[in-house]
Design an enzyme around this catalytic site. Structure first.
Site, PDB file in Angstrom:
ATOM      1  N   ASP A  62     -16.165   0.724  -8.032  1.00  0.00           N
ATOM      2  CA  ASP A  62     -14.937   0.096  -7.547  1.00  0.00           C
ATOM      3  C   ASP A  62     -13.765   0.727  -8.293  1.00  0.00           C
ATOM      4  O   ASP A  62     -13.690   0.661  -9.516  1.00  0.00           O
ATOM      5  CB  ASP A  62     -15.005  -1.426  -7.828  1.00  0.00           C
ATOM      6  CG  ASP A  62     -13.837  -2.149  -7.172  1.00  0.00           C
ATOM      7  OD1 ASP A  62     -14.031  -3.287  -6.717  1.00  0.00           O
ATOM      8  OD2 ASP A  62     -12.742  -1.552  -7.074  1.00  0.00           O
ATOM      9  N   SER A 129      -0.470   5.932   6.366  1.00  0.00           N
ATOM     10  CA  SER A 129      -0.541   5.406   7.738  1.00  0.00           C
ATOM     11  C   SER A 129       0.832   5.452   8.406  1.00  0.00           C
ATOM     12  O   SER A 129       1.855   5.333   7.743  1.00  0.00           O
ATOM     13  CB  SER A 129      -1.046   3.949   7.674  1.00  0.00           C
ATOM     14  OG  SER A 129      -0.825   3.303   8.899  1.00  0.00           O
ATOM     15  N   TYR A 154      -0.252  -5.036   3.972  1.00  0.00           N
ATOM     16  CA  TYR A 154      -1.010  -3.769   4.087  1.00  0.00           C
ATOM     17  C   TYR A 154      -0.018  -2.602   4.171  1.00  0.00           C
ATOM     18  O   TYR A 154      -0.123  -1.629   3.430  1.00  0.00           O
ATOM     19  CB  TYR A 154      -1.919  -3.791   5.328  1.00  0.00           C
ATOM     20  CG  TYR A 154      -2.360  -2.411   5.743  1.00  0.00           C
ATOM     21  CD1 TYR A 154      -1.770  -1.762   6.824  1.00  0.00           C
ATOM     22  CD2 TYR A 154      -3.323  -1.742   5.011  1.00  0.00           C
ATOM     23  CE1 TYR A 154      -2.139  -0.480   7.169  1.00  0.00           C
ATOM     24  CE2 TYR A 154      -3.702  -0.450   5.358  1.00  0.00           C
ATOM     25  CZ  TYR A 154      -3.098   0.178   6.435  1.00  0.00           C
ATOM     26  OH  TYR A 154      -3.463   1.453   6.771  1.00  0.00           O
ATOM     27  N   LYS A 158       0.899   0.714   1.508  1.00  0.00           N
ATOM     28  CA  LYS A 158       0.955   2.148   1.853  1.00  0.00           C
ATOM     29  C   LYS A 158       2.301   2.732   1.435  1.00  0.00           C
ATOM     30  O   LYS A 158       2.380   3.816   0.875  1.00  0.00           O
ATOM     31  CB  LYS A 158       0.720   2.365   3.353  1.00  0.00           C
ATOM     32  CG  LYS A 158      -0.713   2.117   3.806  1.00  0.00           C
ATOM     33  CD  LYS A 158      -1.710   2.989   3.059  1.00  0.00           C
ATOM     34  CE  LYS A 158      -3.157   2.727   3.474  1.00  0.00           C
ATOM     35  NZ  LYS A 158      -4.138   3.465   2.664  1.00  0.00           N
TER      36      LYS A 158
HETATM   37  C1  WQD Z   1      -3.641  -1.013  19.049  1.00  0.00           C
HETATM   38  C2  WQD Z   1      -3.039  -1.635  20.299  1.00  0.00           C
HETATM   39  C3  WQD Z   1      -2.660  -4.005  20.140  1.00  0.00           C
HETATM   40  C4  WQD Z   1      -6.840  -5.232  19.973  1.00  0.00           C
HETATM   41  C5  WQD Z   1      -3.408  -0.866  13.053  1.00  0.00           C
HETATM   42  C6  WQD Z   1      -2.737  -0.645  11.717  1.00  0.00           C
HETATM   43  C7  WQD Z   1      -2.744   0.828  11.395  1.00  0.00           C
HETATM   44  C8  WQD Z   1      -4.170   1.311  11.439  1.00  0.00           C
HETATM   45  C9  WQD Z   1      -4.736   1.105  12.833  1.00  0.00           C
HETATM   46  C10 WQD Z   1      -5.278   1.098   9.314  1.00  0.00           C
HETATM   47  C11 WQD Z   1      -1.968  -2.667  19.959  1.00  0.00           C
HETATM   48  C12 WQD Z   1      -3.689  -3.672  21.216  1.00  0.00           C
HETATM   49  C13 WQD Z   1      -5.685  -4.459  20.029  1.00  0.00           C
HETATM   50  C14 WQD Z   1      -7.179  -6.076  21.056  1.00  0.00           C
HETATM   51  C15 WQD Z   1      -5.200  -5.340  22.204  1.00  0.00           C
HETATM   52  N1  WQD Z   1      -4.971   0.612  10.509  1.00  0.00           N
HETATM   53  N2  WQD Z   1      -4.890  -4.522  21.135  1.00  0.00           N
HETATM   54  N3  WQD Z   1      -6.341  -6.104  22.143  1.00  0.00           N
HETATM   55  O1  WQD Z   1      -2.179  -2.352  15.377  1.00  0.00           O
HETATM   56  O2  WQD Z   1      -1.717  -0.010  16.327  1.00  0.00           O
HETATM   57  O3  WQD Z   1      -2.653  -0.238  14.047  1.00  0.00           O
HETATM   58  O4  WQD Z   1      -4.704  -0.316  13.069  1.00  0.00           O
HETATM   59  O5  WQD Z   1      -5.013   2.134   8.825  1.00  0.00           O
HETATM   60  O6  WQD Z   1      -2.224   1.013  10.104  1.00  0.00           O
HETATM   61  O7  WQD Z   1      -1.396  -1.046  11.813  1.00  0.00           O
HETATM   62  O8  WQD Z   1      -4.073  -0.781  15.996  1.00  0.00           O
HETATM   63  O9  WQD Z   1      -6.129  -1.025  17.312  1.00  0.00           O
HETATM   64  O10 WQD Z   1      -5.130  -3.097  16.216  1.00  0.00           O
HETATM   65  O11 WQD Z   1      -3.996  -2.091  18.179  1.00  0.00           O
HETATM   66  O12 WQD Z   1      -4.455  -5.393  23.202  1.00  0.00           O
HETATM   67  O13 WQD Z   1      -8.207  -6.804  21.055  1.00  0.00           O
HETATM   68  O14 WQD Z   1      -4.064  -2.340  20.988  1.00  0.00           O
HETATM   69  O15 WQD Z   1      -1.769  -5.016  20.606  1.00  0.00           O
HETATM   70  O16 WQD Z   1      -0.951  -2.569  20.935  1.00  0.00           O
HETATM   71  P1  WQD Z   1      -2.552  -0.912  15.492  1.00  0.00           P
HETATM   72  P2  WQD Z   1      -4.911  -1.790  16.890  1.00  0.00           P
END
Ligand code: WQD
Length: 347
Positions: A62, A129, A154, A158
């Site tokens: 860790d 990110s 989060y 970063k």
């Molecule tokens: C993508 C799109 C949701 C789930 C986050 C972090 C980023 C990185 C990637 C770590 C959005 C839509 C999602 C669902 C949906 N993480 N969605 N139904 O939020 O762009 O990025 O994850 O490094 O730092 O911010 O990714 O995949 O959660 O969402 O409609 O069940 O899909 O609203 O528009 P996001 P995501």
């Protein structure tokens, strides 16, 4: 291939870490993996061996534990560079447990940076990110786009980590840093030996799509179709995880060759194409022939409307470009999901 030297990969049994370990082997490096297995499992090491024929040295460590990290470096003193993935990364969870996120993500980085010079290690590639950009005013996003106030702990970790690394390079001219700002990593290694292993109910879109297609989830909720985008759903820059892994090898080459006059560089890692949630669903169904039942649900708090990268700097300076098509990437995600289901049936 000649051994180009030992690279420490923290968080190397994680989703992006494991794919990067594969590409480091392919490029002739000797990856050494440490991970506390808090969000991944040791079986990933066997997947890496199945793909590359090589078994990376693995130690359950860790990065928050300074003394065990120091003992690790005493044992592995010939490390040429570090790729630091180990961090908590669930946006929603970070809102509920901010102190856990600050301790895990910031203390780990500071421990690393304090120990590295003691063992003659001056090179680090950091997993950042696109979340640092928030909702950009102008698209596509370049590395000069303004950093907006973080919308989650989060995202704060970063941004803070980038600041810590920048300050460390001012204090220590020997330190070389590359910050890699990922957009949305998706997909799995084409062999389906490694891929994304979300814990519990997936937060991210792609694992939720594949689990819904597999019948594990009843219905995919599309969080909003009333955004100011062509089809009303949010737009992101989805990047194939193997392409992303290859970018880390280019970044390692960069820091080891010490070509850059600056001792800290930042690169966006995206495809340069914005794709909406509904386009992901349609493309997935077309590519795999599998239906994804979905419903339109209310917007998700904290979501930005649209973001995609201008990745030309990484192309120019690192000689890297995302190559895999969205269709093949979605197929790889589905092949991985099928593999997981077959494994679960065996158990
Ligand atoms: C993508 C799109 C949701 C789930 C986050 C972090 C980023 C990185 C990637 C770590 C959005 C839509 C999602 C669902 C949906 N993480 N969605 N139904 O939020 O762009 O990025 O994850 O490094 O730092 O911010 O990714 O995949 O959660 O969402 O409609 O069940 O899909 O609203 O528009 P996001 P995501």
């Amino acid at each position: 291939m000649a051994n180009k030297g030992k690279i420490l990969v923290t968080g190397g049994t994680g989703y992006i870490g494991s794919h990067t370990v594969v590409e480091l082997f392919n490029a002739g490096y000797e990856p050494v993996v440490i991970d506390n297995l808090s969000n991944s499992n040791i079986g990933v090491i066997d997947g890496i061996k199945a793909i590359t024929g090589s078994l990376p040295v693995f130690e359950n460590i860790d990065c928050k534990d300074y003394n065990s990290l120091e003992r690790f470096f005493e044992k592995h003193s010939d490390i040429k560079a570090v790729i630091h993935f180990a961090a908590s990364k669930a946006v929603g969870e970070s809102v509920e447990q901010p102190l856990v996120y600050y301790r895990n993500n910031i203390v780990s980085l500071i421990n690393l940076l304090q120990l590295m010079p003691k063992f003659g290690i001056n090179n680090i590639v950091f997993s950042s990110s696109c979340t640092v950009y928030g909702q950009p005013e102008i698209l596509p996003v370049t590395e000069q786009s303004p950093i907006q106030p973080a919308t989650s702990p989060y995202g704060s970790t970063k941004q803070m980590s980038e600041t810590i690394l920048r300050d460390a390079t001012v204090a220590d001219k020997n330190l070389s840093v590359v910050l890699l700002r990922y957009f949305n990593p998706i997909g799995a290694h084409p062999s389906a030996e490694i891929g994304e292993l979300p814990n519990g109910v997936p937060n991210n879109l792609l694992p939720y799509v594949t689990q819904t297609a597999a019948g594990i989830r009843k219905m995919l909720r599309v969080f909003g179709d009333d955004y100011n985008t062509p089809d009303g759903s949010c737009i992101r820059d989805y990047i194939n995880v193997v392409d992303l892994a290859k970018a880390h090898v280019c970044a390692i080459n960069r820091v080891l060759e010490k070509k850059s006059k600056k001792n800290i560089e930042v690169f966006n890692l995206g495809t340069g194409n914005g794709v909406s949630v509904l386009e992901i669903i349609n493309t997935f169904e077309k590519a795999t022939g599998v239906k994804v039942p979905y419903e339109i649900a209310p917007r998700r708090a904290g979501d930005i409307e649209q973001v995609w990268a201008d990745a030309s700097l990484a192309n120019k300076e690192l000689g890297w470009k995302a190559e895999e098509t969205l269709e093949n990437t979605l197929k790889s995600a589905w092949k991985w999901q099928e593999k997981l289901m077959a494994k679960n049936k065996e158990e």
